[in-house]
Design a protein around this motif. Structure first.
Motif: not given
Length: 337
Positions: A299-305, A312-316, A21-25, A292-297
């Motif tokens: 992607h918010h952390f992706e945009l935080k760097g 992935v590992i922390r969500f696991w 998607r064009d509006d993704g990260p 959030f900077r972006m949803a789902p959650l």
């Protein structure tokens, strides 16, 4: 694991690649063209594992197991159509929302109605028209209300897994942890089944607990084989074929093991990610501001760097803690008083 390499080559050859998607990260642009529809192999592995186990032991599949497999494969077929349209029309959106909902509804209603039928010799059906947490509670619901409730769970969780499937390996690993819990629950319910332990005051009136554990184990095996190639950086994505199928699988297991509301804990990561989308949309519509900077959650952390593998590992880890909490709650009533 053996089927994945030739499938990846076939999908590359026919250009069955992911449309980003064009509006993704921005970082996801590099994933454009990565083969998708890998959920086919998850479904194939689970189906072969389940029916192969019965063939090897010369036993018949149970009604409960067949109904959950029907929901699993049926939701996967809806996802397959969605993925195929995306690829054929070279766009990031597949089935129209109405058509997708219709497909999910037809499969979901068929499953929800079927689990209230087919009693065994003890009068136990694959599920009862009641709400459940650690077991059934409250008065039986009118069958129409129960079907609507079950359909809400099916559509909600299948879409929740779909929303979670945004980073390499995230949804697959979280589903593996969820399915492990249902292998444990099914085995425990077998040992404390009202059919086997009639003198136990806390026995479970679950129709086919062992076969439900086998279904969970078959799905678990399919996911493990897929994760080998879906781990970051992913060589293939599951697509809606896999995410809708896996959502249907975990809900089917929750309904037939009489742990509907416990799924909100056991599948807590999917709930949190879906809630982030709902909060983001509600906040923007009501206040014009985003939480959030972006949803789902994720992607918010992706945009935080955060690095993708870190997320992935922390969500696991979060999902593992929630699964452990869910299993602990399930066992709580058996603790010595």
């Amino acid at each position: 694991m053996l089927v994945m390499p030739p499938l990846i080559r076939i999908l590359f050859r026919f250009k069955f690649g992911q449309e980003v998607r064009d509006d993704g990260p921005e970082g996801h642009k590099t994933k454009q063209g990565t083969p998708t529809m890998g959920g086919i192999v998850i479904i194939l592995g689970a189906v072969l594992g389940y029916f192969g186990s019965h063939l090897a032991l010369m036993t018949r599949p149970t009604v409960s197991g067949l109904l959950v497999m029907f929901l699993f494969v049926g939701m996967g077929c809806v996802g397959f159509l969605d993925d195929f349209i995306k690829i054929y029309k070279r766009r990031s959106l597949g089935l129209r929302s109405g058509a997708k909902m219709l497909g999910q509804t037809v499969i979901g209603v068929g499953f929800a109605y079927g689990v209230t039928k087919f009693p065994n010799g003890y009068g136990y059906t694959p599920a009862s028209p009641q709400l459940s947490f650690l077991r059934d509670f409250g008065p039986p619901l009118w069958i129409g209300i129960f079907v609507i409730w079950a359909l809400f769970l099916i559509v909600g969780f299948s879409n929740a897994v779909n929303l979670t499937d945004g980073l390499d390996g995230l949804a697959t690993g979280a589903t593996i942890l969820t399915l492990v819990s249902y292998v444990i629950i099914g085995n425990w319910q077998l040992r404390q089944s009202c059919s086997e332990a009639l003198l136990s005051p806390n026995c479970y009136p679950v129709r086919d607990p062992l076969d439900l554990a086998v279904v969970a184990a078959a799905g678990l095996g399919g996911c493990i084989g897929f994760l080998w190639y879906n781990a970051p950086p992913a060589k293939i994505f599951m697509g809606d074929t896999g995410s809708l199928a896996l959502g249907g699988l975990v809900v089917g297991l929750a309904i037939t093991t009489r742990t509907q509301l416990l799924l909100l804990v056991i599948g807590g990561l999917f709930v949190l990610i879906t809630a982030s989308v709902m909060l983001q949309v509600s906040s923007f519509r009501l206040t014009g501001k985003r939480i959030f900077r972006m949803a789902p959650l994720q992607h918010h952390f992706e945009l935080k760097g955060w690095a993708e593998t870190t997320i992935v590992i922390r969500f696991w880890i979060i999902q593992g803690l929630l699964v452990g909490t869910g299993i602990g709650l399930f066992y709580l009533e058996w603790m010595p008083r």
